[in-house]
Scaffold this active site. Structure first.
Site, PDB file in Angstrom:
ATOM      1  CB  ILE A 203      -4.983 -11.054  -1.014  1.00 30.83           C
ATOM      2  CG1 ILE A 203      -4.047 -10.249  -1.924  1.00 30.83           C
ATOM      3  CG2 ILE A 203      -6.392 -10.511  -1.104  1.00 30.83           C
ATOM      4  CD1 ILE A 203      -4.400 -10.381  -3.392  1.00 30.83           C
TER       5      ILE A 203
ATOM      6  N   GLY B 242     -19.043   3.625  -3.334  1.00 31.80           N
ATOM      7  CA  GLY B 242     -19.792   3.922  -4.554  1.00 31.80           C
ATOM      8  C   GLY B 242     -19.137   4.955  -5.445  1.00 31.80           C
TER       9      GLY B 242
ATOM     10  N   GLY C  36      -1.609  -1.612  -4.307  1.00 30.62           N
ATOM     11  CA  GLY C  36      -2.944  -1.761  -4.863  1.00 30.62           C
ATOM     12  C   GLY C  36      -3.405  -3.193  -4.926  1.00 30.62           C
TER      13      GLY C  36
ATOM     14  CB  CYS D 290      -0.965   0.002   1.187  1.00 28.12           C
ATOM     15  SG  CYS D 290      -2.353  -1.110   0.905  1.00 28.12           S
TER      16      CYS D 290
END
Length: 651
Positions: A69, A376, A91, A17
């Site tokens: 992950i 969103g 990312g 990150c």
């Protein structure tokens, strides 16, 4: 205990990150690894789980990691089989399972189970254009030791930031955030007044420049390649409309399928995830799809204010109750005076969008429960949701029927009304802005709908010394440029290259990563964007409604109140704050000796802005917020020696 690769090279478990690094000029020897470590310290918040610097001859790569992950084997840097191609990455790549299988079939040994290790192998197969195979959000750096070449790349729409510069000795430096670069001794440190003028106009510094001369943002969808011949920046992706459909029903089926798949891809994580729910249609669709695609309840987080005009909780609650989410509401009555310095420190470039504050606060709350949140963001750009899209089209029609002078006179009359002076969200002010845009030159029309400080106000604000260096302030229309295509698609394309990366994505990334929270935006999947661009205008805007295709495609999934509702966002009542809670702070900051000593703004012009706002003669709330955030940014960086203010230094 360090992890070792097949050649015995030791690596620490590392980051996903935040990245940074240095590449020394040919023949100059190795860069200072301690300088990269100092940059890493400045962006520790982006990856609090681990991090390291790695010397590679003329190059030193650095990374910080937030584990999302491949928790056990997802360490960085990553290499090819030979160890000569080395990469660090910030990312997520959502199509990594397919790419891993493809690389394995081609004979590559790809470490672990996650996304990052595919990068050097893809480079081996495809060269610099390997980034075209990556679907997701990312900023990355790759060092090719065979040719002593650095490749920097940024994702298609700019979800993840990446900045670069040349230091005084010719070293190329790059980092995820400007605050990391300010740790370097050889950094150019002069304010760019043209960038600050653009900031006052738009409330963000548009790329590829920054507030400091000589420091650049790598534009979205671009590569930077640096080798012995220097550096070149080139575009690798350009948004293009998808193939058209034959009927409205087919369009709606494609919208539903594309958005659903975009959400599905973003649910891959080995840590808890949730969503930031605003109560608008975009985040509500994300929640609905998450609830349908996963077995466990969705975690939702909403912010609200006691001021009903800015309170999102009632609408968000409808969606949360329908899908049985684990819902958390945050009633914000923040001590804005205490929070603003923290916000300015996080945003290491001047940033005037006041919605950064609730975004930052809701990210703090969400991070206590989850490490990843879906949002969103991007629904308006992808599917035509902004009110200004409708206003621009209507203004063009009105311009053909009514003389421009009459339109401008109507706007002045509305501005003279009490309701036209005191609250930017009032219908009277919105009508006045619309008439001003309709009466403007066509090349300036969209900029008029976007600007915060008009050029005339900025001209009156800058001192004579500043204007002598700056020149004539540019209008928002000139700063943004014209729409690159006709119709709503042209406005979408313009926003995708200006407002989206410059404001919305910068806001979301910095606010969330300051809290070590990763945000994922399904509507900014490039396939969703390309589909949205291709939609007929009638499926973008119909009457007073935007995002028609989204409303129709997901009508069965949302409460009727959400479908009927207008645009929602994390807004704050800045007009009221600058007449109450922030009134004294603004005066102290903007009229104090430290601000005056910079030589940038006329004291009488600032006093007039403050007085007109406080006494209700005008609503300068957004402008005062921009000025306050600029002053706080300078105190955090300029006054601590990180930046030289040219006008003050010349006195």
């Amino acid at each position: 205990m360090p992890v070792r690769d097949h050649r015995g090279t030791a690596y620490r478990v590392a980051g996903m990150c935040g990245i940074c690094g240095l590449v020394a000029p040919s023949g100059a020897g190795a860069p200072d690894r301690a300088a990269v470590d100092a940059m890493l310290d400045a962006i520790r918040h982006r990856g609090p789980d681990d991090g390291a610097s790695t010397p590679l001859g003329r190059c030193v790569l650095g990374h910080r990691r937030l584990r999302v992950i491949d928790l056990e084997t997802g360490y960085q840097p990553v290499t090819d089989e030979s160890g000569e191609i080395v990469a660090v990455f910030n990312g997520e790549v959502y199509n990594f399972p397919a790419l891993r299988a493809e690389l394995a079939a081609a004979g590559h040994e790809v470490r672990g189970t996650g996304d990052t290790p595919i990068i050097p192998h893809l480079y081996e197969e495809h060269g610099e254009r390997f980034v075209e195979r990556l679907h997701g959000m990312f900023a990355l750096a790759l060092w090719d030791a065979r040719s002593e070449k650095l490749v920097l790349a940024r994702d298609r729409v700019g979800k993840k930031p990446l900045l670069w510069t040349r230091l005084d000795d010719g070293t190329l430096a790059f980092a995820s955030e400007l605050k990391a670069l300010t740790r370097l001794a050889g950094l150019p440190r002069e304010l760019d007044l043209a960038a600050l003028d653009a900031y006052l106009s738009l409330q963000y510094v548009p790329g590829p420049g920054t507030a400091l001369r000589g420091i650049h943002k790598l534009p979205p969808g671009h590569l930077l390649v640096a080798d012995a011949d220097g550096e070149r920046v080139e575009r690798w992706w350009r948004p293009e409309p998808a193939e058209p459909s034959r009927s409205e029903g087919e369009w709606l089926e494609r919208v539903r399928a594309t958005v659903t798949e975009a959400v599905r891809k973003r649910l891959v994580a080995d840590v808890p995830l949730g969503t930031l729910l605003s109560g608008g249609i975009d985040s509500s669709i994300v929640v609905a799809l998450m609830a349908q695609l996963q077995a466990e309840p969705v975690r939702t987080f909403t912010v609200g204010f006691s001021d009903a005009r800015y309170d999102e909780r009632t609408s968000a609650r409808l969606v949360a109750e329908r899908y049985g989410t684990v819902h958390e509401e945050v009633l914000l009555e923040p001590d804005a005076a205490a929070l603003l310095p923290r916000l300015a420190a996080a945003y290491d470039e001047p940033f005037g969008d006041s919605s950064a504050l609730p975004t930052y606060l809701v990210s703090e709350v969400a991070r206590r429960a989850v490490a990843v949140a879906l949002v969103g963001d991007g629904g308006d750009e992808a599917f035509g949701g902004y009110e200004r899209y409708r206003a621009h089209a209507l203004a063009a029609r009105l311009d053909r029927a009514v003389p421009a002078g009459l339109l401008r006179a109507g706007a002045r009359s509305l501005r003279a009304l009490p309701a036209g002076r005191t609250e930017l969200r009032s219908p009277v002010v919105r009508a006045a802005r619309f008439l001003e845009a309709a009466g403007a030159d066509r090349a300036e029309r969209y900029g008029r709908l976007m600007e915060i400080f008009p050029a005339s106000l900025r001209r009156a604000l800058w001192t004579d010394d500043a204007l002598a260096e700056l020149g004539e302030p540019r209008t928002a229309g000139r700063l943004l440029g014209p729409p690159p295509a006709p119709g709503i698609a042209g406005l979408q394309l313009l926003d995708l290259t200006t407002y989206l990366p410059g404001d919305l994505l910068f806001k979301a990334d910095i606010a969330s990563m300051a809290c070590s929270l990763e945000l994922r935006a399904p509507f900014l999947d490039h396939e969703a964007i390309e589909l949205g661009l291709a939609l007929p205008d009638a499926l973008k805007v119909r009457g007073a409604r935007g995002k028609v295709a989204l409303r129709k495609a997901f009508a069965a999934d949302l409460p009727p109140e959400i479908l009927r509702g207008g645009k929602r966002g994390f807004g704050v009542p800045v007009a009221r704050w600058f007449r109450t809670d922030l009134r004294d702070l603004a005066g102290d900051l903007l009229l104090g000796e430290r601000a005056a000593g910079r030589g940038l703004f006329r004291r009488d012009a600032v006093e007039r802005l403050l007085a007109d706002h406080a006494q209700g003669r005008a609503d300068h709330g957004a402008r005062l917020w921009s000025l306050v955030m600029l002053e706080l940014w300078q105190r955090e960086y300029a006054d601590r020696g990180a930046v030289a203010t040219p006008l003050a230094a010349a006195r």
